[in-house]
Design an enzyme around this catalytic site. Structure first.
Site, mmCIF file in Angstrom:
data_model
loop_
_atom_site.group_PDB
_atom_site.id
_atom_site.type_symbol
_atom_site.label_atom_id
_atom_site.label_comp_id
_atom_site.label_asym_id
_atom_site.label_seq_id
_atom_site.Cartn_x
_atom_site.Cartn_y
_atom_site.Cartn_z
ATOM 1 N N CYS A 102 -76.779 -44.693 -18.285
ATOM 2 C CA CYS A 102 -75.963 -45.526 -17.397
ATOM 3 C C CYS A 102 -75.475 -46.721 -18.206
ATOM 4 O O CYS A 102 -76.278 -47.574 -18.620
ATOM 5 C CB CYS A 102 -76.768 -45.994 -16.194
ATOM 6 S SG CYS A 102 -75.835 -47.094 -15.083
ATOM 7 N N CYS A 116 -76.043 -47.121 -7.854
ATOM 8 C CA CYS A 116 -75.377 -47.507 -6.610
ATOM 9 C C CYS A 116 -74.296 -48.526 -6.945
ATOM 10 O O CYS A 116 -74.585 -49.595 -7.506
ATOM 11 C CB CYS A 116 -76.378 -48.101 -5.621
ATOM 12 S SG CYS A 116 -75.599 -48.739 -4.110
ATOM 13 N N CYS A 119 -74.920 -51.963 -4.785
ATOM 14 C CA CYS A 119 -76.010 -52.802 -5.288
ATOM 15 C C CYS A 119 -75.879 -53.057 -6.796
ATOM 16 O O CYS A 119 -76.545 -53.948 -7.325
ATOM 17 C CB CYS A 119 -77.356 -52.148 -5.002
ATOM 18 S SG CYS A 119 -77.722 -51.972 -3.238
ATOM 19 N N HIS A 129 -76.812 -45.403 0.096
ATOM 20 C CA HIS A 129 -76.725 -46.830 0.399
ATOM 21 C C HIS A 129 -76.484 -46.969 1.891
ATOM 22 O O HIS A 129 -75.500 -46.472 2.426
ATOM 23 C CB HIS A 129 -75.592 -47.505 -0.373
ATOM 24 C CG HIS A 129 -75.509 -48.979 -0.098
ATOM 25 N ND1 HIS A 129 -76.234 -49.910 -0.818
ATOM 26 C CD2 HIS A 129 -74.813 -49.671 0.843
ATOM 27 C CE1 HIS A 129 -75.985 -51.117 -0.330
ATOM 28 N NE2 HIS A 129 -75.121 -50.998 0.672
ATOM 29 N N CYS A 130 -77.395 -47.641 2.570
ATOM 30 C CA CYS A 130 -77.328 -47.767 4.025
ATOM 31 C C CYS A 130 -76.688 -49.101 4.392
ATOM 32 O O CYS A 130 -77.252 -50.171 4.121
ATOM 33 C CB CYS A 130 -78.723 -47.670 4.629
ATOM 34 S SG CYS A 130 -78.730 -47.763 6.440
#
Length: 255
Positions: A102, A116, A119, A129-130
Site C-alpha cells: 500500500c 479504506c 479513514c 466503512h460504515c
C-alpha cells in the site's frame, strides 16, 4: 487480490461528504436510541408498573438493560480504532514480500487487510466503512458492530410487541392530538422501521460471520465460499472471542 483495487478512488469531496454524514449519524443514532427507550419507559412501562408491578418491572428492566447494551456496543464500534492494528510491516521488510504493498500507508498489507479511502488507512480483516459509525468495521470492532445490529431489532421487537395496544388506533380512550400520544406514536413507528431495517443487516452479517466472510469478499469474491471457513463455532470464536459465554456482551473479543 480484489478487483476493487482497480476501481477509481473516490474524490476528496466524496470522502469529506461521507465524513460529515458520518459525524451526523454518530450523534443521531444514540439520540434515537435514548429517545425511543425513554419514551417507552415514561409513556408505557412506568404507567404499566403502577397497574401491574410485575409486568411493569419486567418491561423496565429489559428495555433499560438493552438500551445500555446498545449504547455501549455502538460507542465501542464507533470509537475503536480499526486501522493497522496487526503487524505494521515496512515496505522493505523481507518477511512481507508476499503481501500487497500500500503506497499510501507504506506497508505491505497482510491477508484480508484493505485500505479504506475514507479513514485513509489500512484495516485488518476489513469488512466495510460504515457511515452510521463514521468508522471502518474490521477486526478490532466487528464484534461490537454485530452486537449492536443484534440488540437493535431485539429491542425494537420487544417495544413494539409489548406496547402496540397502547397506540391510539387500538385504544379509544387516548386522544390522538395529545402531544404525549403523538410522541409515543412517532416513537413506535420509527422504532419499528429502524428495527426492521437493521434486522436485514443483521441477517446478512450473521450469515457472513457463520462462514467467516466479509462484505468486501461477498461483493468481489462471490465464488470463494470456503476460503476462510473453519466451521461455524471456530468462525465465531475468531470474531467474538474464545469464551462463548461472553459472545453476547460488548466486551473485547480477546477476553
Amino acid at each position: 487480490f480484489f478487483r476493487s483495487q482497480h476501481r477509481t478512488m473516490p474524490s476528496a469531496s466524496n470522502v469529506e461528504a461521507k465524513k460529515i454524514v458520518g459525524w451526523f449519524f454518530v450523534f443521531f443514532v444514540p439520540l434515537l436510541i435514548v429517545w425511543s427507550c425513554v419514551t417507552y419507559l415514561i409513556s408505557f412501562a412506568w404507567p404499566l408498573h403502577n397497574i401491574n408491578p410485575g409486568s411493569g418491572s419486567i418491561c423496565i428492566t429489559v428495555v433499560s438493560g438493552l438500551m445500555v447494551l446498545m449504547l455501549i456496543s455502538y460507542v465501542r464500534a464507533a470509537c475503536t480504532h480499526t486501522g493497522r492494528s496487526s503487524l505494521p510491516l515496512a515496505a522493505g521488510d523481507a518477511h512481507a514480500v508476499t503481501g500487497r504493498y500500500c503506497e499510501k500507508c507504506d506497508i505491505y498489507r497482510q491477508e484480508r487487510m484493505h485500505h479504506c479511502s475514507v479513514c485513509n488507512e489500512c484495516v485488518p480483516h476489513y469488512d466495510h466503512h460504515c457511515v452510521f459509525l463514521n468508522n471502518c468495521v474490521g477486526q478490532a470492532n466487528y464484534k461490537f458492530f454485530l452486537l449492536f445490529i443484534l440488540y437493535v431489532p431485539v429491542t425494537a421487537a420487544f417495544i413494539c410487541l409489548t406496547s402496540f395496544l397502547s397506540l391510539p388506533f387500538f385504544n379509544d380512550e387516548l386522544e390522538p392530538s395529545d402531544p404525549a400520544v403523538i410522541n409515543f406514536t412517532a416513537m413506535f413507528i420509527s422504532t419499528s422501521i429502524f428495527g426492521s431495517v437493521v434486522f436485514l443487516f443483521f441477517t446478512l452479517h450473521c450469515q457472513l460471520a457463520v462462514h467467516n466472510r466479509t462484505t468486501v469478499e461477498l461483493l468481489h469474491l462471490p465464488n470463494a465460499h470456503a476460503q476462510y471457513d473453519k466451521g461455524c463455532c471456530q468462525n465465531f470464536r475468531e470474531r467474538c472471542g474464545p469464551a462463548w459465554i461472553l459472545w453476547l456482551l460488548p466486551v473485547r473479543p480477546d477476553l
